[in-house]
Design a protein around this motif. Sequence first.
Motif, PDB file in Angstrom:
ATOM      1  N   ALA A  21      -1.487  -9.419   9.098  1.00 55.08           N
ATOM      2  CA  ALA A  21      -2.764  -8.918   8.525  1.00 55.08           C
ATOM      3  C   ALA A  21      -2.867  -7.500   7.805  1.00 55.08           C
ATOM      4  CB  ALA A  21      -3.766  -8.754   9.427  1.00 55.08           C
ATOM      5  N   VAL A  22      -1.907  -6.312   8.814  1.00 55.79           N
ATOM      6  CA  VAL A  22      -1.572  -5.454   8.078  1.00 55.79           C
ATOM      7  C   VAL A  22      -0.668  -5.450   6.872  1.00 55.79           C
ATOM      8  CG1 VAL A  22      -0.617  -3.370   9.101  1.00 55.79           C
ATOM      9  CG2 VAL A  22      -1.762  -4.603  11.166  1.00 55.79           C
ATOM     10  N   LEU A  23       0.181  -5.442   6.874  1.00 53.23           N
ATOM     11  CA  LEU A  23       1.001  -6.092   6.163  1.00 53.23           C
ATOM     12  C   LEU A  23       0.432  -6.332   4.577  1.00 53.23           C
ATOM     13  CD1 LEU A  23       4.655  -7.418   6.292  1.00 53.23           C
ATOM     14  CD2 LEU A  23       4.754  -5.125   6.596  1.00 53.23           C
ATOM     15  N   LEU A  24      -0.930  -7.107   4.614  1.00 49.64           N
ATOM     16  CA  LEU A  24      -1.387  -7.308   3.747  1.00 49.64           C
ATOM     17  C   LEU A  24      -1.899  -6.577   2.799  1.00 49.64           C
ATOM     18  CD1 LEU A  24      -2.190 -11.153   4.000  1.00 49.64           C
ATOM     19  CD2 LEU A  24      -1.241  -9.990   2.341  1.00 49.64           C
ATOM     20  N   ALA A  25      -2.750  -5.828   4.396  1.00 45.82           N
ATOM     21  CA  ALA A  25      -4.410  -4.987   3.580  1.00 45.82           C
ATOM     22  C   ALA A  25      -3.050  -3.452   3.048  1.00 45.82           C
ATOM     23  CB  ALA A  25      -4.984  -4.414   5.012  1.00 45.82           C
ATOM     24  N   VAL A  26      -2.329  -2.650   3.807  1.00 46.37           N
ATOM     25  CA  VAL A  26      -1.513  -1.688   3.608  1.00 46.37           C
ATOM     26  C   VAL A  26      -0.798  -2.330   2.136  1.00 46.37           C
ATOM     27  CG1 VAL A  26       0.700  -0.818   3.036  1.00 46.37           C
ATOM     28  CG2 VAL A  26      -0.619  -1.245   5.431  1.00 46.37           C
ATOM     29  N   SER A  27      -0.310  -3.093   1.534  1.00 47.97           N
ATOM     30  CA  SER A  27      -0.113  -4.029   0.183  1.00 47.97           C
ATOM     31  C   SER A  27      -1.350  -3.812  -1.062  1.00 47.97           C
ATOM     32  CB  SER A  27       0.741  -5.312   0.554  1.00 47.97           C
ATOM     33  OG  SER A  27       1.486  -5.298   1.586  1.00 47.97           O
ATOM     34  N   ILE A  28      -2.149  -4.413  -0.673  1.00 48.06           N
ATOM     35  CA  ILE A  28      -3.491  -4.309  -0.892  1.00 48.06           C
ATOM     36  C   ILE A  28      -4.228  -3.009  -1.148  1.00 48.06           C
ATOM     37  CG2 ILE A  28      -5.942  -4.786  -1.926  1.00 48.06           C
ATOM     38  CD1 ILE A  28      -5.193  -7.605   0.507  1.00 48.06           C
ATOM     39  N   PHE A  29      -4.249  -2.085  -0.627  1.00 50.66           N
ATOM     40  CA  PHE A  29      -4.067  -1.014  -0.996  1.00 50.66           C
ATOM     41  C   PHE A  29      -3.336  -0.431  -1.097  1.00 50.66           C
ATOM     42  CE2 PHE A  29      -4.276   3.475   1.167  1.00 50.66           C
ATOM     43  CZ  PHE A  29      -5.864   4.324   0.307  1.00 50.66           C
ATOM     44  N   LEU A  30      -1.735  -0.113  -1.431  1.00 51.11           N
ATOM     45  CA  LEU A  30      -0.733   0.697  -2.181  1.00 51.11           C
ATOM     46  C   LEU A  30      -1.103   0.042  -3.981  1.00 51.11           C
ATOM     47  CD1 LEU A  30       1.732   1.229   0.265  1.00 51.11           C
ATOM     48  CD2 LEU A  30       0.000   3.139  -0.081  1.00 51.11           C
ATOM     49  N   ILE A  31      -0.748  -1.196  -3.930  1.00 52.97           N
ATOM     50  CA  ILE A  31      -1.535  -1.614  -4.911  1.00 52.97           C
ATOM     51  C   ILE A  31      -2.030  -1.641  -6.006  1.00 52.97           C
ATOM     52  CG2 ILE A  31      -0.511  -3.922  -6.922  1.00 52.97           C
ATOM     53  CD1 ILE A  31       1.346  -4.734  -3.612  1.00 52.97           C
ATOM     54  N   SER A  32      -3.417  -1.896  -5.097  1.00 50.77           N
ATOM     55  CA  SER A  32      -4.368  -1.386  -6.044  1.00 50.77           C
ATOM     56  C   SER A  32      -5.035   0.007  -6.948  1.00 50.77           C
ATOM     57  CB  SER A  32      -5.546  -2.116  -5.571  1.00 50.77           C
ATOM     58  OG  SER A  32      -5.891  -1.432  -3.628  1.00 50.77           O
ATOM     59  N   ASN A  33      -4.566   0.796  -5.914  1.00 53.57           N
ATOM     60  CA  ASN A  33      -4.433   2.785  -5.924  1.00 53.57           C
ATOM     61  C   ASN A  33      -3.781   2.730  -6.573  1.00 53.57           C
ATOM     62  OD1 ASN A  33      -6.409   3.323  -4.002  1.00 53.57           O
ATOM     63  ND2 ASN A  33      -5.329   4.285  -2.902  1.00 53.57           N
ATOM     64  N   THR A  34      -2.363   2.179  -7.333  1.00 54.76           N
ATOM     65  CA  THR A  34      -1.627   2.655  -8.142  1.00 54.76           C
ATOM     66  C   THR A  34      -2.038   2.208  -9.540  1.00 54.76           C
ATOM     67  OG1 THR A  34       0.739   2.057  -6.086  1.00 54.76           O
ATOM     68  CG2 THR A  34       0.907   2.573  -8.953  1.00 54.76           C
ATOM     69  N   VAL A  35      -2.165   0.945  -9.605  1.00 51.68           N
ATOM     70  CA  VAL A  35      -3.018  -0.132 -10.687  1.00 51.68           C
ATOM     71  C   VAL A  35      -4.224   0.831 -11.476  1.00 51.68           C
ATOM     72  CG1 VAL A  35      -4.345  -1.876 -11.479  1.00 51.68           C
ATOM     73  CG2 VAL A  35      -2.096  -2.141  -9.840  1.00 51.68           C
ATOM     74  N   THR A  36      -5.109   1.501 -10.008  1.00 55.45           N
ATOM     75  CA  THR A  36      -6.040   2.015 -10.454  1.00 55.45           C
ATOM     76  C   THR A  36      -5.988   3.716 -10.530  1.00 55.45           C
ATOM     77  OG1 THR A  36      -7.527   1.328  -8.711  1.00 55.45           O
ATOM     78  CG2 THR A  36      -8.482   3.187  -9.315  1.00 55.45           C
ATOM     79  N   ILE A  37      -4.806   3.982 -10.211  1.00 55.32           N
ATOM     80  CA  ILE A  37      -4.541   5.487 -10.877  1.00 55.32           C
ATOM     81  C   ILE A  37      -4.209   5.288 -12.663  1.00 55.32           C
ATOM     82  CG2 ILE A  37      -3.405   7.490 -10.214  1.00 55.32           C
ATOM     83  CD1 ILE A  37      -3.491   7.241  -7.218  1.00 55.32           C
ATOM     84  N   GLY A  38      -3.330   4.311 -12.831  1.00 55.00           N
ATOM     85  CA  GLY A  38      -2.861   3.990 -13.868  1.00 55.00           C
ATOM     86  C   GLY A  38      -3.471   3.865 -14.949  1.00 55.00           C
ATOM     87  N   ILE A  39      -4.570   3.398 -14.598  1.00 55.40           N
ATOM     88  CA  ILE A  39      -5.525   3.061 -15.297  1.00 55.40           C
ATOM     89  C   ILE A  39      -6.336   4.400 -15.696  1.00 55.40           C
ATOM     90  CG2 ILE A  39      -7.492   1.757 -15.964  1.00 55.40           C
ATOM     91  CD1 ILE A  39      -5.654  -0.631 -14.804  1.00 55.40           C
ATOM     92  N   ALA A  40      -6.944   5.004 -15.134  1.00 53.97           N
ATOM     93  CA  ALA A  40      -7.514   6.129 -14.557  1.00 53.97           C
ATOM     94  C   ALA A  40      -7.904   6.781 -16.080  1.00 53.97           C
ATOM     95  CB  ALA A  40      -8.159   6.556 -13.235  1.00 53.97           C
ATOM     96  N   VAL A  41      -6.180   7.390 -15.578  1.00 47.55           N
ATOM     97  CA  VAL A  41      -5.785   8.039 -16.415  1.00 47.55           C
ATOM     98  C   VAL A  41      -5.681   7.933 -18.014  1.00 47.55           C
ATOM     99  CG1 VAL A  41      -4.097   9.137 -14.627  1.00 47.55           C
ATOM    100  CG2 VAL A  41      -3.224   7.922 -16.308  1.00 47.55           C
ATOM    101  N   ARG A  42      -5.766   7.214 -18.165  1.00 44.25           N
ATOM    102  CA  ARG A  42      -6.497   6.970 -19.625  1.00 44.25           C
ATOM    103  C   ARG A  42      -8.095   6.343 -20.001  1.00 44.25           C
ATOM    104  NH1 ARG A  42      -2.642   1.393 -20.293  1.00 44.25           N
ATOM    105  NH2 ARG A  42      -2.177   1.320 -17.996  1.00 44.25           N
TER     106      ARG A  42
END
Length: 299
Positions: free
Chosen positions: A178-199
């Motif tokens: 559960a902890v690994l899932l939460a960390v994975s979701i947080f890091l991955i979603s943030n990376t995707v979000t930042i990448g799209i937000a800059v455009r």
Amino acid sequence: MKSISTFFYTIGQGFRNLTRNRWYTLASIATMTACLFLLGMFYSIVANFQNIVKTAEEGVSITVFFNEGTSEDEMTALASQLEKRTEVSKVDYVSAEDAWNSFKDEYLGEYADGFTENPLEDSSNLQIYMKDVSMQPQLVTYIESINIVREVRRSEVTASTLSGMNRFIALVSVCIIAVLLAVSIFLISNTVTIGIAVRKDEIEIAKYIGATDYFVRAPFVIEGVIIGLVGSMIPLALVFYLYTKVVAYVGVHYSLLENILVFLPVQNVFDNLVPLSVGIGVGIGFIGSFVTVHHHLKV
């Protein structure tokens, strides 16, 4: 016809976005790979621990002895009845002759020749193996209520120890996954979000010239899905390679542990790990892209 051409155009744009924004693409894939690799390795370890405990449970049996005068037909009938119970995996009938032969071979050897009769004449029994040793008390209670049964022998310490280990492993694995899932979701979603937000400027320009929400959003969503798919397949390949190497290495260099370390076949591990990893990667890529682009569509 126009809708088909639009569909293929958006797919093409999604793939072009990957090459136009190489650093964002590489960062997203690297983040997914790292997170899902850790998740895959831990899942493989937990699955094998659970398999070791389950294998030990399958070796724990209950021995049922019968009253004097009980016929073999009555014993085998009870065996058939017990095999139908949900907690029972297997029932073996051991005749008095088989019990004596086994005892001779194990303990007496050549000294058994002095016995002209079977001293274990009334030792015919049933060996009952269970699917889950935590159900042993209720099964023993049921068997002891049967009138032809003289005695039921079981190992309460072994059963309670294995049950406790099972619960402990399940609890720890659920918490850590559960902890690994939460960390994975947080890091991955943030990376995707930042990448799209800059455009966001790119998205706003497309909206100003009259592009529909679907036309703007689709390439980014496809890009997120592709990143999620690639970012989940790389760690699966790495875990597959490491798992097969470790199993082979232990089998060659630590052959004495083969009876203790019973590794799951790689297919059994990946039957669950593949949909889990791909689901997380593609799901986060899709949702992260969809939600982030949606925020920038309101211009």
